[in-house]
Design an enzyme around this catalytic site. Structure first.
Site, short mmCIF file in Angstrom:
data_model
loop_
_atom_site.label_atom_id
_atom_site.label_comp_id
_atom_site.label_asym_id
_atom_site.label_seq_id
_atom_site.Cartn_x
_atom_site.Cartn_y
_atom_site.Cartn_z
N ASP A 1 -11.55 16.08 6.74
CA ASP A 1 -11.64 14.68 6.33
C ASP A 1 -12.99 14.38 5.69
O ASP A 1 -13.10 13.60 4.75
CB ASP A 1 -11.43 13.79 7.56
CG ASP A 1 -10.86 12.43 7.21
OD1 ASP A 1 -10.66 12.14 6.03
OD2 ASP A 1 -10.62 11.64 8.15
N GLY B 1 -7.03 12.81 9.66
CA GLY B 1 -7.15 13.96 8.78
C GLY B 1 -7.45 13.55 7.36
O GLY B 1 -7.60 12.35 7.07
N ALA C 1 -4.31 7.16 0.97
CA ALA C 1 -3.06 6.42 1.14
C ALA C 1 -2.13 6.58 -0.05
O ALA C 1 -0.92 6.81 0.12
CB ALA C 1 -3.37 4.94 1.39
N THR D 1 -6.67 12.33 4.19
CA THR D 1 -5.51 11.66 3.59
C THR D 1 -5.95 10.43 2.81
O THR D 1 -6.62 9.55 3.35
CB THR D 1 -4.52 11.21 4.68
OG1 THR D 1 -5.24 10.54 5.72
CG2 THR D 1 -3.76 12.39 5.27
N ARG E 1 0.27 -9.55 8.74
CA ARG E 1 -0.15 -10.89 9.15
C ARG E 1 0.32 -11.95 8.16
O ARG E 1 0.73 -13.05 8.56
CB ARG E 1 -1.69 -10.93 9.25
CG ARG E 1 -2.24 -12.26 9.73
CD ARG E 1 -3.76 -12.28 9.67
NE ARG E 1 -4.34 -11.22 10.46
CZ ARG E 1 -4.55 -11.31 11.77
NH1 ARG E 1 -4.20 -12.41 12.42
NH2 ARG E 1 -5.08 -10.30 12.44
N TRP F 1 -3.21 2.03 4.04
CA TRP F 1 -2.90 3.18 4.88
C TRP F 1 -1.66 2.91 5.74
O TRP F 1 -0.78 3.77 5.86
CB TRP F 1 -4.10 3.55 5.72
CG TRP F 1 -4.00 4.78 6.56
CD1 TRP F 1 -4.49 4.95 7.81
CD2 TRP F 1 -3.41 6.05 6.21
NE1 TRP F 1 -4.24 6.23 8.27
CE2 TRP F 1 -3.58 6.93 7.30
CE3 TRP F 1 -2.75 6.52 5.07
CZ2 TRP F 1 -3.10 8.24 7.30
CZ3 TRP F 1 -2.27 7.83 5.07
CH2 TRP F 1 -2.45 8.68 6.17
N ASN G 1 -15.35 4.07 1.49
CA ASN G 1 -16.72 4.26 1.97
C ASN G 1 -17.60 4.92 0.90
O ASN G 1 -18.74 4.51 0.69
CB ASN G 1 -16.70 5.11 3.25
CG ASN G 1 -16.04 4.38 4.40
OD1 ASN G 1 -16.60 3.47 4.99
ND2 ASN G 1 -14.80 4.76 4.71
N LYS H 1 -17.29 10.55 9.77
CA LYS H 1 -17.16 10.92 8.35
C LYS H 1 -17.21 9.69 7.46
O LYS H 1 -17.65 9.78 6.30
CB LYS H 1 -15.89 11.74 8.11
CG LYS H 1 -14.57 11.00 8.32
CD LYS H 1 -14.07 10.32 7.07
CE LYS H 1 -12.83 9.49 7.35
NZ LYS H 1 -12.33 8.78 6.15
N THR I 1 -13.45 12.67 1.84
CA THR I 1 -13.99 11.32 1.64
C THR I 1 -15.40 11.34 1.06
O THR I 1 -15.89 10.31 0.62
CB THR I 1 -13.98 10.51 2.94
OG1 THR I 1 -14.62 11.27 3.97
CG2 THR I 1 -12.58 10.19 3.37
N VAL J 1 -11.40 -2.89 3.81
CA VAL J 1 -12.47 -2.61 4.76
C VAL J 1 -13.04 -1.21 4.56
O VAL J 1 -12.30 -0.24 4.53
CB VAL J 1 -11.92 -2.75 6.20
CG1 VAL J 1 -13.02 -2.42 7.21
CG2 VAL J 1 -11.41 -4.17 6.43
#
Length: 329
Positions: free
Chosen positions: A238, A129, A133, A131, A31, A11, A250, A185, A242, A273
């Site tokens: 959203d 919202g 990626a 979206t 990182r 993202w 998720n 969500k 999803t 994640v």
């Protein structure tokens, strides 16, 4: 205004690509030193967004001090690490645009509270919202809520930073509502994935989305969010996205749970994640604190704790019959 993105996951990288699409220079923090090198030399992010060839206007760095000198920064770190990342910076940009969706475990703080505590001199906004990626990185059309804690003055500063022909922000000053929609969500998407994994059908998924939205609305209003915010892009919009696609991390996690894989193995093996897994137990605690009934969220939390999916679904279906609009339905 100089702008950067804190976090080079899928993202964060997609947002950097979108911001750079009008020729603007973007500083992207990662990182991993090897990822910084790949972005700067090959203009690729193979681990997290392999489908995109990145703009040459994107420059990567692993130096947080560089990010501190920017005028505005999109914060796209995992929600559970946002506080630590902001606290590690020597100073902060005037405008922080939070793009991570979740609630901090242990404290129950929304991300805007985490950011305000770590960067008290910054104005906080939330971008949220429907979206994915890879679609944003490819320049496909999308619309989002840009909720500005600094009001219209902040909106006038930062809207031009993120508005593009195919990326349309809508103004709000309801930061709490924008955050709650994105956090809740994610948990509901896990539930919809379980429905898919168990092959319970489209009727069941539609019912779950509607009843899940009722839980989102009850919880949001208890924390001071406005209902109209949650009916918009950052809430219902959203949620629909999803809960309907395996492109959602998720949803994919829930689908695997429904197919019989264990929560412990799924969480340990996942490279990216699924924020809903971290948010679910916090939501259960907060719902109890505020006296909000959230049976679907509670069911997801039970599944993540190792409960058997068919048993959890049976418990949901066996709940007492009530009027649809009751506050604890």
């Amino acid at each position: 205004m100089s702008v950067g993105v804190l976090g080079a996951g899928a993202w964060g990288t997609a947002l950097a690509q979108m911001v750079a699409s009008d020729g603007r220079d973007v500083l992207l923090w990662a990182r991993e030193v090897e990822l910084v090198e790949e972005i700067n030399t090959a203009h690729k992010n193979t681990p997290f967004l392999p489908s995109a060839t990145l703009s040459e206007n994107i420059r990567a760095t692993s130096d947080l001090a560089e990010m501190a000198t920017l005028d505005a920064m999109l914060v796209v770190t995992p929600a559970q690490h946002m506080g630590a990342m902001l606290e590690a910076m020597p100073s902060h940009p005037r405008d922080l645009i939070l793009c991570s969706k979740g609630i901090e475990a242990g404290t129950g703080r929304l991300m805007n509270h985490v950011a305000r505590d770590a960067a008290p001199k910054s104005d906080i906004a939330v971008l949220s919202g429907p979206t994915f990626a890879h679609e944003v990185a490819a320049g496909l059309p999308a619309a989002v809520t840009l909720a500005c804690g600094g009001g219209e003055a902040q909106w006038e500063r930062i809207a031009p930073l993120v508005a593009r022909t195919n990326f349309r922000p809508y103004y709000s000053d309801d930061v709490t509502g924008a955050e709650i929609g994105g956090a809740v969500k994610n948990v509901l998407a896990i539930a919809c994935g379980v429905v898919e994994g168990l092959r319970l059908g489209q009727n069941a998924r539609a019912a779950l989305i509607a009843r899940g939205y009722a839980e989102m609305l009850r919880f949001g209003e208890a924390l001071g969010a406005r209902a109209e915010t949650l009916t918009g892009l950052c809430g219902l919009g959203d949620l629909v996205l999803t809960c309907s696609s395996t492109s959602s991390r998720n949803f994919s996690l829930g689908k695997a749970l429904g197919e019989g894989q264990s929560a412990a193995s799924l969480m340990s093996d996942r490279k990216t994640v699924a924020e809903g897994a971290h948010t679910a137990p916090v939501l259960v605690e907060l719902a109890d604190k505020y006296g909000v009934t959230m049976p679907i969220v509670g069911a997801v939390n039970a599944l993540l704790s190792g409960a058997e999916p068919k048993s959890v679904v049976g418990d949901i279906l066996a709940r007492p019959l009530k009027a649809e609009q009751e506050s604890d339905a």
